[in-house]
Design an enzyme around this catalytic site. Sequence first.
Site, PDB file in Angstrom:
ATOM      1  N   ASP A 198       5.393 -24.224 -11.759  1.00  0.00           N
ATOM      2  CA  ASP A 198       6.565 -24.719 -11.033  1.00  0.00           C
ATOM      3  C   ASP A 198       7.745 -23.779 -11.256  1.00  0.00           C
ATOM      4  O   ASP A 198       8.548 -23.961 -12.160  1.00  0.00           O
ATOM      5  CB  ASP A 198       6.910 -26.169 -11.388  1.00  0.00           C
ATOM      6  CG  ASP A 198       5.990 -27.158 -10.686  1.00  0.00           C
ATOM      7  OD1 ASP A 198       5.098 -26.721  -9.933  1.00  0.00           O
ATOM      8  OD2 ASP A 198       6.168 -28.376 -10.895  1.00  0.00           O
ATOM      9  N   ASN A 235       2.211 -27.250  -8.859  1.00  0.00           N
ATOM     10  CA  ASN A 235       2.154 -27.844  -7.523  1.00  0.00           C
ATOM     11  C   ASN A 235       3.252 -27.304  -6.608  1.00  0.00           C
ATOM     12  O   ASN A 235       3.080 -27.233  -5.394  1.00  0.00           O
ATOM     13  CB  ASN A 235       2.225 -29.375  -7.597  1.00  0.00           C
ATOM     14  CG  ASN A 235       3.364 -29.875  -8.436  1.00  0.00           C
ATOM     15  OD1 ASN A 235       3.507 -29.472  -9.595  1.00  0.00           O
ATOM     16  ND2 ASN A 235       4.195 -30.734  -7.881  1.00  0.00           N
ATOM     17  N   HIS A 330       3.778 -39.139 -13.205  1.00  0.00           N
ATOM     18  CA  HIS A 330       2.570 -38.285 -13.248  1.00  0.00           C
ATOM     19  C   HIS A 330       1.505 -38.799 -14.215  1.00  0.00           C
ATOM     20  O   HIS A 330       0.616 -38.052 -14.634  1.00  0.00           O
ATOM     21  CB  HIS A 330       2.896 -36.828 -13.624  1.00  0.00           C
ATOM     22  CG  HIS A 330       3.830 -36.132 -12.689  1.00  0.00           C
ATOM     23  ND1 HIS A 330       3.644 -36.141 -11.340  1.00  0.00           N
ATOM     24  CD2 HIS A 330       4.948 -35.399 -12.922  1.00  0.00           C
ATOM     25  CE1 HIS A 330       4.628 -35.433 -10.777  1.00  0.00           C
ATOM     26  NE2 HIS A 330       5.410 -34.984 -11.706  1.00  0.00           N
ATOM     27  N   HIS A 357       4.837 -29.832 -15.639  1.00  0.00           N
ATOM     28  CA  HIS A 357       4.708 -30.880 -14.627  1.00  0.00           C
ATOM     29  C   HIS A 357       5.551 -32.115 -14.932  1.00  0.00           C
ATOM     30  O   HIS A 357       6.306 -32.566 -14.079  1.00  0.00           O
ATOM     31  CB  HIS A 357       3.237 -31.248 -14.440  1.00  0.00           C
ATOM     32  CG  HIS A 357       2.946 -31.952 -13.154  1.00  0.00           C
ATOM     33  ND1 HIS A 357       3.513 -31.583 -11.959  1.00  0.00           N
ATOM     34  CD2 HIS A 357       2.125 -33.003 -12.880  1.00  0.00           C
ATOM     35  CE1 HIS A 357       3.060 -32.384 -10.994  1.00  0.00           C
ATOM     36  NE2 HIS A 357       2.224 -33.250 -11.526  1.00  0.00           N
TER      37      HIS A 357
HETATM   38 FE   LIG Z   1       4.821 -29.944 -11.257  1.00  0.00          FE
END
Ligand SMILES: [Fe+2]
Length: 471
Positions: A198, A235, A330, A357
């Site tokens: 990220d 992601n 998450h 994340h």
């Molecule tokens: Fe992430």
Amino acid sequence: MGVRLEFDGILVFSLLGLNVLWLAEVCEGGLTSSYVRNDQLSRDMPLDSDVFRVPPGYNAPQQVHITQGDHVGKGVIVSWVTPDEPGSSTVHYWAENTELKRSAKGIVLTYKYFNYTSGYIHHCSIFDLEFDTKYFYEVGIGNTTRKFWFRTPPSVGPDVPYTFGLIGDLGQTHDSNRTLTHYELNPVKGQTLLFVGDLSYADAYPFHDNNRWDTWGRFIERSAAYQPWIWSAGNHEIDFLPDIGEGKPFKPYRNRFYVPYRASRSTSPLWYSIKRASAYIIVLSSYSAYGKYTPQYKWLEKELPKVNRTETPWLIVIMHCPFYSSYIHHYMEGESMRVMYEEWFVEYKVDVVFAGHVHAYERSERISNIAYNIVNGICTPVSDQSAPVYITIGDGGNLEGLVTDMTEPQPRYSAYREASFGHGTFDIKNRSHALFSWHRNQDGYAVEADSLWLHNRIWKPASEESIIAAV
Ligand SMILES: [Fe+2]
Ligand SMILES: *[C@@H]1O[C@H](CO)[C@@H](O)[C@H](O)[C@H]1NC(C)=O
Ligand SMILES: *[C@@H]1O[C@H](CO)[C@@H](O)[C@H](O)[C@H]1NC(C)=O
Ligand SMILES: *[C@@H]1O[C@H](CO)[C@@H](O)[C@H](O)[C@H]1NC(C)=O
Ligand SMILES: *[C@@H]1O[C@H](CO)[C@@H](O)[C@H](O)[C@H]1NC(C)=O
Ligand SMILES: *[C@@H]1O[C@H](CO)[C@@H](O)[C@H](O)[C@H]1NC(C)=O
């Protein structure tokens, strides 16, 4: 395993006129720290910020960044962007205190993303450098060359001290800038940064405005041009937007960030390995297929037995999505990949797994959860000295803010958790000892908010060296 915590009980201090309340609470599991903080979302730094400034001069190289370029640390990949015309893809480089200037020629590419067209992106690999040597390098042509430097790591070996930094989910907010500044000014002095995915959060903008990839490249240059950043994709690198014709995952990331994946016989830049000093680093991709028979699975299956712990006692895995996280946001996203790979991590005694994340910090005990076989009901993490320590360090400071909601009570596997922005350092002293520290942004540069001595389970302390058995 020693655990040192800089605070317990309650400590109140004042930060920028803001009263911050620290509360540390011991639960059934480890330690949860909670504090009342400014809950305003951090905004991205405006386009005219100093950190995004375009270097002066016609076609001046910008977004300069380096990463390791081979398997052992004698190679470097230099990447940069020229805005106006391709210019030159040659890097001139020379060792400190030498006259001899050498040069290497790279490649140049551009890519389009919806209605955005990139600048001229250059990637140039330099090979066969001397170990443990400072090199200067120069990119650009004519009036607008720019000069930087880096230091190659010492030759790979079991007792080579080396310090890695850890940043995840950085983005480009004022908090991101604080995290990077804290990393740069940390007296522990990270020599190479392990980035757990990220990067720019350009995908937060309409049509994933790739200009925010360029601003991010300029923002990190002040560190990434001088020390390798070892990349793993998260992601926010997927940039999958088929509605506007962008159906090829990881397009901007793969064009901008070259990694030496072929050197570890990987078939994709999204998973690969490097050796650096006394560490073996395996990079995995949480958002690529990882099931049985997939390319990533087959690569990792062959890769783990290759690691020679006599040569590189420290085995580190980095990836984006954590296997163990007790935050609500998450929660369990890494579960299917955990089911596939955790057994291998235990079998091969991975020392530590770093992930991002989850926008917070968490450190696990050494635990595993690999006994379950559909019918036996054995599906609770248990203490396991062969297992890695799992560290979530997704607290770089991006525009999505921190996550604060945690599962309660704190599970036993969770040793320490706190929702604050910060970065980590992994300071390898020798074959038997490494010190991991987490540094939160609100503290002074030298404060370790949480830290852990890792004892290598393959190499016993030096006094017992005679009975060491290498894997
Ligand atoms: Fe992430
Ligand atoms: C970012 O941090 C650097 C170093 O501390 C500082 O010089 C710069 O002014 C900061 N920029 C912004 C926009 O906060
Ligand atoms: C070189 O770049 C500087 C800074 O942009 C500029 O002032 C100067 O006129 C340039 N010189 C030439 C010969 O292009
Ligand atoms: C790309 O398209 C968007 C939406 O139509 C528009 O706002 C933006 O200005 C366009 N950018 C360019 C470089 O054309
Ligand atoms: C492992 O590394 C050591 C030290 O470099 C070397 O002596 C040994 O031959 C290696 N073992 C294998 C199986 O390659
Ligand atoms: C390894 O480092 C640790 C921590 O600095 C130290 O206590 C230990 O004596 C060192 N071992 C050797 C063999 O140097």
